[in-house]
Write an enzyme that holds these catalytic residues in place. Structure first.
Site, PDB file in Angstrom:
ATOM      1  N   GLN A  39      11.374  15.087   1.176  1.00 52.16           N
ATOM      2  CA  GLN A  39      10.019  14.161   3.058  1.00 52.16           C
ATOM      3  C   GLN A  39      11.010  12.377   2.604  1.00 52.16           C
ATOM      4  OE1 GLN A  39       6.795  12.970   3.610  1.00 52.16           O
ATOM      5  NE2 GLN A  39       6.964  14.548   4.376  1.00 52.16           N
ATOM      6  N   HIS A  74      10.937  10.396  -0.011  1.00 51.88           N
ATOM      7  CA  HIS A  74       9.747  10.013  -0.118  1.00 51.88           C
ATOM      8  C   HIS A  74       8.873  11.166  -1.074  1.00 51.88           C
ATOM      9  CE1 HIS A  74       5.730   8.478   0.509  1.00 51.88           C
ATOM     10  NE2 HIS A  74       5.365   9.144   0.900  1.00 51.88           N
ATOM     11  N   GLU A 112       2.706   4.765   7.254  1.00 53.22           N
ATOM     12  CA  GLU A 112       2.763   5.154   8.540  1.00 53.22           C
ATOM     13  C   GLU A 112       1.215   4.051   9.168  1.00 53.22           C
ATOM     14  OE1 GLU A 112       3.863   9.319   8.697  1.00 53.22           O
ATOM     15  OE2 GLU A 112       1.931   9.399   9.621  1.00 53.22           O
ATOM     16  N   PHE A 142      -3.103   8.875  11.626  1.00 53.90           N
ATOM     17  CA  PHE A 142      -1.536   9.320  11.069  1.00 53.90           C
ATOM     18  C   PHE A 142      -0.435  10.058  11.990  1.00 53.90           C
ATOM     19  CE2 PHE A 142      -0.503   7.511   6.617  1.00 53.90           C
ATOM     20  CZ  PHE A 142      -1.587   5.851   6.574  1.00 53.90           C
ATOM     21  N   LEU A 160       7.890   1.333   0.297  1.00 48.55           N
ATOM     22  CA  LEU A 160       7.699   1.658   1.477  1.00 48.55           C
ATOM     23  C   LEU A 160       6.589   1.609   2.471  1.00 48.55           C
ATOM     24  CD1 LEU A 160       6.967   5.027   2.512  1.00 48.55           C
ATOM     25  CD2 LEU A 160       4.825   4.844   1.707  1.00 48.55           C
ATOM     26  N   HIS A 177      10.683   9.278   4.080  1.00 47.93           N
ATOM     27  CA  HIS A 177       9.443   8.586   5.183  1.00 47.93           C
ATOM     28  C   HIS A 177      10.880   7.658   6.331  1.00 47.93           C
ATOM     29  CE1 HIS A 177       6.456   5.430   5.969  1.00 47.93           C
ATOM     30  NE2 HIS A 177       5.269   6.456   5.416  1.00 47.93           N
ATOM     31  N   ARG A 225       5.945  17.739   4.876  1.00 43.59           N
ATOM     32  CA  ARG A 225       3.859  17.295   4.413  1.00 43.59           C
ATOM     33  C   ARG A 225       3.939  15.845   6.616  1.00 43.59           C
ATOM     34  NH1 ARG A 225       1.530  12.376   2.246  1.00 43.59           N
ATOM     35  NH2 ARG A 225       3.511  11.973   1.387  1.00 43.59           N
TER      36      ARG A 225
HETATM   37  C1  FAD Z   1       4.482   4.393  -2.195  1.00 45.08           C
HETATM   38  C2  FAD Z   1       4.101   5.810  -1.840  1.00 45.08           C
HETATM   39  C3  FAD Z   1       2.960   5.559  -0.493  1.00 45.08           C
HETATM   40  C4  FAD Z   1       2.334   6.426  -0.829  1.00 45.08           C
HETATM   41  N1  FAD Z   1       0.840   6.919   0.340  1.00 45.08           N
HETATM   42  C5  FAD Z   1       0.495   7.221   0.732  1.00 45.08           C
HETATM   43  C6  FAD Z   1      -0.552   7.770   1.473  1.00 45.08           C
HETATM   44  O1  FAD Z   1      -0.870   6.920   1.536  1.00 45.08           O
HETATM   45  N2  FAD Z   1      -1.111   8.945   1.066  1.00 45.08           N
HETATM   46  C7  FAD Z   1      -0.634   9.928   0.648  1.00 45.08           C
HETATM   47  O2  FAD Z   1      -1.777  11.344   0.649  1.00 45.08           O
HETATM   48  N3  FAD Z   1      -0.083  10.220   0.008  1.00 45.08           N
HETATM   49  C8  FAD Z   1       0.741   8.891  -0.626  1.00 45.08           C
HETATM   50  N4  FAD Z   1       2.069   9.135  -1.368  1.00 45.08           N
HETATM   51  C9  FAD Z   1       1.754  10.129  -1.896  1.00 45.08           C
HETATM   52  C10 FAD Z   1       1.248   9.867  -3.086  1.00 45.08           C
HETATM   53  O3  FAD Z   1       0.811   8.920  -3.231  1.00 45.08           O
HETATM   54  C11 FAD Z   1       1.920  10.865  -4.208  1.00 45.08           C
HETATM   55  O4  FAD Z   1       2.605  11.953  -3.739  1.00 45.08           O
HETATM   56  C12 FAD Z   1       0.748  11.489  -5.210  1.00 45.08           C
HETATM   57  O5  FAD Z   1      -0.346  10.680  -5.360  1.00 45.08           O
HETATM   58  C13 FAD Z   1       1.034  12.330  -6.651  1.00 45.08           C
HETATM   59  O6  FAD Z   1      -0.303  12.391  -7.257  1.00 45.08           O
HETATM   60  P1  FAD Z   1       0.021  13.515  -8.769  1.00 45.08           P
HETATM   61  O7  FAD Z   1      -1.080  12.423  -9.891  1.00 45.08           O
HETATM   62  O8  FAD Z   1       0.951  13.918  -8.747  1.00 45.08           O
HETATM   63  O9  FAD Z   1       0.986  12.026  -9.568  1.00 45.08           O
HETATM   64  P2  FAD Z   1       1.495  10.439  -9.871  1.00 45.08           P
HETATM   65  O10 FAD Z   1      -0.293  10.357  -9.381  1.00 45.08           O
HETATM   66  O11 FAD Z   1       2.922  10.248  -9.249  1.00 45.08           O
HETATM   67  O12 FAD Z   1       1.103  10.540 -11.310  1.00 45.08           O
HETATM   68  C14 FAD Z   1       2.078  11.314 -12.551  1.00 45.08           C
HETATM   69  C15 FAD Z   1       1.508  10.940 -13.691  1.00 45.08           C
HETATM   70  O13 FAD Z   1       2.460  12.428 -14.964  1.00 45.08           O
HETATM   71  C16 FAD Z   1       2.433  11.272 -16.185  1.00 45.08           C
HETATM   72  N5  FAD Z   1       3.870  11.942 -16.728  1.00 45.08           N
HETATM   73  C17 FAD Z   1       5.262  11.779 -15.492  1.00 45.08           C
HETATM   74  N6  FAD Z   1       6.123  12.138 -16.870  1.00 45.08           N
HETATM   75  C18 FAD Z   1       5.611  13.088 -17.936  1.00 45.08           C
HETATM   76  C19 FAD Z   1       6.035  13.396 -18.988  1.00 45.08           C
HETATM   77  N7  FAD Z   1       7.211  13.389 -19.202  1.00 45.08           N
HETATM   78  N8  FAD Z   1       5.656  13.506 -20.038  1.00 45.08           N
HETATM   79  C20 FAD Z   1       3.916  12.585 -19.988  1.00 45.08           C
HETATM   80  N9  FAD Z   1       3.532  11.998 -18.726  1.00 45.08           N
HETATM   81  C21 FAD Z   1       4.195  12.399 -17.624  1.00 45.08           C
HETATM   82  C22 FAD Z   1       3.332   9.956 -15.985  1.00 45.08           C
HETATM   83  O14 FAD Z   1       2.503   9.246 -16.909  1.00 45.08           O
HETATM   84  C23 FAD Z   1       1.969   9.731 -14.255  1.00 45.08           C
HETATM   85  O15 FAD Z   1       0.655   9.190 -14.916  1.00 45.08           O
HETATM   86  C24 FAD Z   1       3.096   7.802  -1.752  1.00 45.08           C
HETATM   87  C25 FAD Z   1       3.372   7.591  -2.823  1.00 45.08           C
HETATM   88  C26 FAD Z   1       4.423   6.600  -2.671  1.00 45.08           C
HETATM   89  C27 FAD Z   1       5.492   7.060  -3.471  1.00 45.08           C
END
Ligand code: FAD
Length: 579
Positions: A238, A351, A253, A118, A250, A240, A393
């Site tokens: 960031q 991203h 990568e 990566f 997306l 992407h 990142r």
């Molecule tokens: C398409 C894509 C591909 C990616 N691929 C990779 C990868 O291969 N490797 C990597 O390391 N990273 C990757 N990333 C980044 C990574 O996936 C995310 O940064 C990470 O998963 C975020 O996790 P999280 O638990 O912080 O938030 P999320 O998984 O976004 O979860 C947010 C949670 O908060 C809740 N929520 C939001 N607002 C409220 C509210 N007001 N009240 C109650 N609940 C709320 C939602 O319901 C959800 O459950 C990718 C991102 C994207 C968009």
């Protein structure tokens, strides 16, 4: 409005990877509620594709110290180095723990967890790319999310699904509760709690072309920001490099990790000019700028010369099928193209938020340069800023961040509530949210949330994305002043109580606009170029003046002020960032 009351020791807001991993840690230790606006398995973590890194050294020599170095250098030296050390060291156990939870990683022929390349991950401090990303084809996030959810179900975690948290209540200088809107009924719920951990994800929906889900509107950081909690390093967002042209969807990568190449209109592998050592696997900020520079200089492809190609045609078809099945299908579905034989039009897509709610390595929210902890307040995952990603990142470091710091945050919150008592919850805790909702319902304003949002996205893309100047950012300030005023006049068509997304989108828009302002104010102040923050009018990294984090605060009168926090750690001294 009907208002319900609950009382818990601890509340987690969000059920993505960070929230679920925190819940596993706190479940059984205290009376815990997880509140989530999406059903847990619909969280954006499930869309993550390419991988989660750890220096397992399963397929070639590696060390967590090299991983730390790459993270610090990739983050253009704005990374807090002790936090990065914690993350990279704990990465190894974190992957093995997920394996033991049942996560189906891809395997090497002799049965070990397979690893692939990566961007920015290198052997021996930059010598050559290293295989560090553990993966499940190109649906790694899906597997992580499902695996963690199963572990929560096993532990009887108490979920409030499709409840949207809209406010937090502080009293006596500590956390007292939060207020949520129940989407299925339109009722309000007040949760008295000793502690809250925000794990509510990113806010990529402030940009027009984005890889982020529709729901990533920054509610958690947004509502805390309104209550006076500072936001750290908001200028670093960031892009992407490989979003599907115009759509932003997306293409991981991992496509380049598996050998994919970026090509311009002359069919040239242009990354050889920008990053001779690692080429297409340079960090994302550099690759995104390289793509847009090619386009700006007339070497883009298509009638408008405004995209370049991601080329997978030289890869063995069976490798594409086995390692990149989902993204190949996206290309077929959304572009009508066959990635095995045709170049794929791509452009950089918004991203990932490097900035967010400031925390220490135990997920405790800190509110100033001295690291003063706000009692009972925690954050983890993309909404938080530890800061392990600094100014940019590295790919696969976010899935890692969410499990490592989700776990640490959940554990420290569970410890905290064992000895803490409840802060008195004011009787008017829900008034603010109720008034906001009632005002929108009663509004006769003709402004539509969707229209204001799309204007916000267009202007942010234009004026505050990959390339910025004082001129573009000051124009954005003027745009935001106008949008902020118009948000107050939003009216909605749906006046119902059941799954009224008109009202929730109107409320989300408020957070997005506020956070966009935080991005722009921070970006305008930082008169240098570092990581994802590039100023055409200040193209040099200025370590003498800017080796510091920004802390942006919204004052009670609505004005926005800036403070700074030193970068932690001097193991790796800033060097020129060559790849
Ligand atoms: C398409 C894509 C591909 C990616 N691929 C990779 C990868 O291969 N490797 C990597 O390391 N990273 C990757 N990333 C980044 C990574 O996936 C995310 O940064 C990470 O998963 C975020 O996790 P999280 O638990 O912080 O938030 P999320 O998984 O976004 O979860 C947010 C949670 O908060 C809740 N929520 C939001 N607002 C409220 C509210 N007001 N009240 C109650 N609940 C709320 C939602 O319901 C959800 O459950 C990718 C991102 C994207 C968009």
């Amino acid at each position: 409005m009907r208002i319900h009351h609950h009382s818990f020791d601890a509340v987690i807001v969000g059920a993505g990877g960070a929230g679920l991993r925190a819940a596993i840690e706190a479940a059984g230790e205290c009376r815990l509620a997880v509140i989530t606006k999406l059903y847990p398995t619909r969280s954006h973590t499930g869309a993550a594709q390419g991988g989660m890194c750890a220096a397992l050294a399963n397929v070639e020599e590696d060390s967590w110290e090299w991983h730390t170095f790459d993270t610090v250098k990739g983050g253009d030296y704005l990374v807090d180095q002790s936090a990065a050390q914690v993350m990279c060291r704990e990465a190894i156990d974190a992957v093995i723990e997920l394996e033991h939870y049942g996560l189906p990683f891809n395997r090497t022929p002799d049965g070990e967890i397979d690893q692939r390349r990566f961007g920015g991950h290198t052997r021996n401090h930059g010598e050559a790319p290293v295989r560090r990303a553990c993966y499940s084809a190109d649906r790694t996030g899906h597997m992580i999310l499902q695996t963690l959810y199963q572990q929560c179900v096993k532990r009887d975690v108490n979920f409030f699904n499709e409840f949207q948290v809209l406010d937090v209540t502080f009293s006596e200088g500590r956390v007292a509760g939060c207020v949520a809107y129940e989407q299925a009924t339109g009722d309000l719920h007040v949760f008295a709690t000793k502690a809250i951990l925000f794990a509510s994800g990113g806010f990529g929906k402030m940009f027009k072309v984005s890889s982020n889900a529709h729901t990533l509107t920054g509610d958690g950081p947004g509502l805390l920001y309104r209550r006076g909690i500072p936001m750290e390093d908001m200028e670093f967002f960031q892009f992407h490099p490989t979003g599907i042209y115009k759509l932003g969807i997306l293409l991981s990568e991992a496509a380049r990790g598996e050998g994919g190449i970026l090509r311009n209109v002359d069919n040239e592998r242009f990354m050889e000019r920008y990053a001779p050592t690692v080429k297409d696997l340079a960090p994302r900020d550099m690759v995104s700028r390289a793509i847009l520079t090619e386009i700006k200089e007339g070497r883009g492809i298509g009638p408008n010369k405004d995209y370049v190609h991601l080329d997978l045609t030289h890869l063995p078809p069976e490798q594409i099928d086995a390692k990149l099945p989902d993204i190949s299908e996206f290309v077929r579905t959304y572009m009508g193209l066959e990635p095995k034989t045709q170049g794929i039009p791509i452009q950089p897509t918004a991203h990932y938020a490097m900035g967010g709610i400031p925390t220490n390595i135990d997920g405790e929210v800190v509110v100033d340069a001295e690291g003063t902890v706000f009692p009972g307040l925690y954050a983890a995952g993309e909404c938080a800023c530890v800061s392990v990603h600094g100014a940019n990142r590295l790919g696969t470091n976010s899935l890692l961040d969410i499990v490592v710091f989700g776990k640490r945050g959940g554990r420290s919150m569970a410890q905290f509530v064992k000895t803490a008592d409840h802060a008195p919850l004011p009787a008017d805790a829900s008034d603010d949210v109720r008034e906001r909702i009632e005002r929108i319902f009663a509004s006769t304003g003709t402004e539509k949330a969707a229209e204001i949002r799309s204007e916000l996205q267009d202007h942010m893309m234009d004026k505050a994305s990959v390339f910025r100047t004082e001129e573009s950012l000051s124009e954005m300030v003027t745009v935001l002043d106008d949008l902020k005023e118009r948000v107050e006049r939003v009216g909605i068509d749906d006046k119902g109580e059941v799954f009224n997304f008109d009202i929730t989108e109107a409320l989300e828009l408020g957070y997005l606009v506020d956070l966009a302002e935080a991005v722009v104010v921070s970006a305008r102040a930082r008169t240098e170029s570092r990581g994802a923050h590039w100023r055409d009018d200040h193209p040099i990294r200025d370590d003498a003046n800017w080796m510091k984090h920004t802390m942006v605060t919204r004052q009670p009168d609505g004005t926005v002020t800036l403070d700074y926090k030193p970068v932690d750690g001097d193991l790796y001294v800033p060097m020129e960032r060559k790849y």
